[in-house]
Design a protein around this motif. Structure first.
Motif, PDB file in Angstrom:
ATOM      1  N   ASP A 125      -9.980 -10.121 -23.257  1.00 50.68           N
ATOM      2  CA  ASP A 125      -9.385  -9.403 -24.379  1.00 50.68           C
ATOM      3  C   ASP A 125      -8.325 -10.237 -25.090  1.00 50.68           C
ATOM      4  O   ASP A 125      -8.032 -10.004 -26.272  1.00 50.68           O
ATOM      5  N   ASN A 126      -7.736 -11.184 -24.369  1.00 49.00           N
ATOM      6  CA  ASN A 126      -6.689 -12.030 -24.952  1.00 49.00           C
ATOM      7  C   ASN A 126      -7.187 -13.424 -25.300  1.00 49.00           C
ATOM      8  O   ASN A 126      -6.396 -14.296 -25.654  1.00 49.00           O
ATOM      9  N   GLU A 138     -20.372  -4.235 -30.902  1.00 51.52           N
ATOM     10  CA  GLU A 138     -19.747  -3.876 -29.633  1.00 51.52           C
ATOM     11  C   GLU A 138     -20.233  -2.505 -29.198  1.00 51.52           C
ATOM     12  O   GLU A 138     -20.450  -1.606 -29.998  1.00 51.52           O
ATOM     13  N   THR A 198     -19.277 -10.625 -22.365  1.00 57.28           N
ATOM     14  CA  THR A 198     -18.772 -10.354 -23.702  1.00 57.28           C
ATOM     15  C   THR A 198     -19.677  -9.387 -24.455  1.00 57.28           C
ATOM     16  O   THR A 198     -20.902  -9.390 -24.273  1.00 57.28           O
ATOM     17  N   HIS A 245     -12.940 -15.827 -29.251  1.00 48.90           N
ATOM     18  CA  HIS A 245     -14.396 -15.840 -29.092  1.00 48.90           C
ATOM     19  C   HIS A 245     -14.897 -17.219 -29.529  1.00 48.90           C
ATOM     20  O   HIS A 245     -15.420 -17.415 -30.624  1.00 48.90           O
ATOM     21  N   ASP A 267     -19.262   0.611 -26.802  1.00 54.79           N
ATOM     22  CA  ASP A 267     -18.182   1.220 -26.012  1.00 54.79           C
ATOM     23  C   ASP A 267     -18.689   2.291 -25.057  1.00 54.79           C
ATOM     24  O   ASP A 267     -17.908   3.024 -24.465  1.00 54.79           O
ATOM     25  N   ARG A 303     -12.529  -9.299 -17.651  1.00 57.44           N
ATOM     26  CA  ARG A 303     -12.599  -8.620 -18.946  1.00 57.44           C
ATOM     27  C   ARG A 303     -11.211  -8.495 -19.569  1.00 57.44           C
ATOM     28  O   ARG A 303     -11.039  -8.654 -20.784  1.00 57.44           O
ATOM     29  N   ALA A 304     -10.216  -8.200 -18.743  1.00 59.53           N
ATOM     30  CA  ALA A 304      -8.849  -8.094 -19.265  1.00 59.53           C
ATOM     31  C   ALA A 304      -8.392  -9.423 -19.846  1.00 59.53           C
ATOM     32  O   ALA A 304      -7.753  -9.467 -20.908  1.00 59.53           O
TER      33      ALA A 304
END
Length: 293
Positions: free
Chosen positions: A137-138, A271, A168, A141, A273, A133-134
């Motif tokens: 983030d970079n 998304e 995702t 998509h 959260d 997941r980290a």
């Protein structure tokens, strides 16, 4: 327990093993993990077609043979991880190694429950959720973002795309096809929010007129890894009642003879959260996770 829970448990079992071994960074080395358990790992160039690897047992000793007929380091690492899944997952050895040897077909290509569990173990081992997941983030998509993740994890493009779709929070669908026929499709939760979807099942024909269908009709382009990109209406692929443009990116998978397609959108779904559901899932996994061999 239902099949989805069993597959999730297989992934989480791999991740629990990594935490126990204090393995927290990417890429994860399945060969080193096998060595740490005194499992001999060797390549086998002449493995029969369709077989990705083998797990062998002689007395209390174990060995792994992995196929090399597909020239992909990512596929070979996944194959070794798949066999480690058979080794670590509760009940697998007693069920599949009755004759001392088990031939596997890794890569989400079979409905056999033990093979699927080993596939999901491999995905969790090579692409554990927290560091993956980290890395996501970079990443973009897009297919390019998935390729960057595959390079970071040293995993095959197909396995990485499937893991990406599973994690995702954006809308994505990953389709693998052979010729004009779909092998399987994985969709993200955001993509599943579309109403009245037509689920793409094994054996479904590729949508006529799509960029993917054109690429799939040219085996020479598939062999050289050609790629195509187009904008299309999500209904052309997944049906439903909402008109929405999505990016369609497809790439030939070389000697594998298949096409990987990624549909992506930043407009579909939203998304989420809220992690309460994930925490509840962790509690269930902790209750059911077996001790490691």
């Amino acid at each position: 327990m239902g099949r989805p829970f069993q597959l999730m448990l297989a992934r989480r079992t791999a991740e629990a093993f990594l935490r126990k071994e204090a393995i927290t960074t990417l890429p994860v080395d399945p060969f080193a993990i096998a060595e740490s358990r005194d499992i001999l790992v060797q390549p086998k160039p002449d493995t029969e077609p369709g077989v990705s690897g083998m797990l062998l047992r002689h007395g209390n000793s174990f060995g792994i043979i992995y196929a090399t007929h597909i020239q992909s380091l990512g596929f070979q690492r996944f194959s070794v991880s798949h066999e480690l899944g058979h080794f670590f997952l509760e009940g697998h050895i007693d069920q599949i190694l009755k004759d001392g040897l088990h031939a596997s077909r890794a890569g989400f290509v079979t409905a056999d429950p033990y093979e699927l569990e080993a596939d999901h173990f491999a995905a969790g081992l090579l692409m554990p959720e927290t560091p993956f997941r980290a890395a996501m983030d970079n990443a973009e998509h897009s297919l390019a973002g998935i390729e960057a993740l595959a390079d970071q994890c040293l995993t095959s493009l197909t396995a990485t795309a499937i893991r990406y779709a599973g994690l995702t929070r954006k809308a994505a669908a990953v389709i693998v096809s052979t010729g004009d026929t779909i092998d399987y499709c994985f969709m993200s939760d955001a993509m599943k929010t579309l109403p009245k979807l037509a689920w793409l099942r094994k054996g479904t024909k590729l949508p006529a007129g799509t960029a993917t269908a054109r690429l799939a009709g040219d085996p020479a382009k598939i062999r050289v890894g050609a790629r195509v990109t187009d904008e299309t209406d999500v209904r052309d692929w997944l049906g439903g009642t909402i008109r929405q443009g999505v990016s369609e990116e497809s790439i030939g998978l070389g000697s594998y003879g298949k096409v990987l397609t990624v549909l992506s959108s930043k407009a579909i779904g939203r998304e989420d959260d809220d992690y309460d559901e994930e925490e509840d899932e962790d509690t269930l996994v902790e209750r059911w996770t077996p001790r490691f061999r």
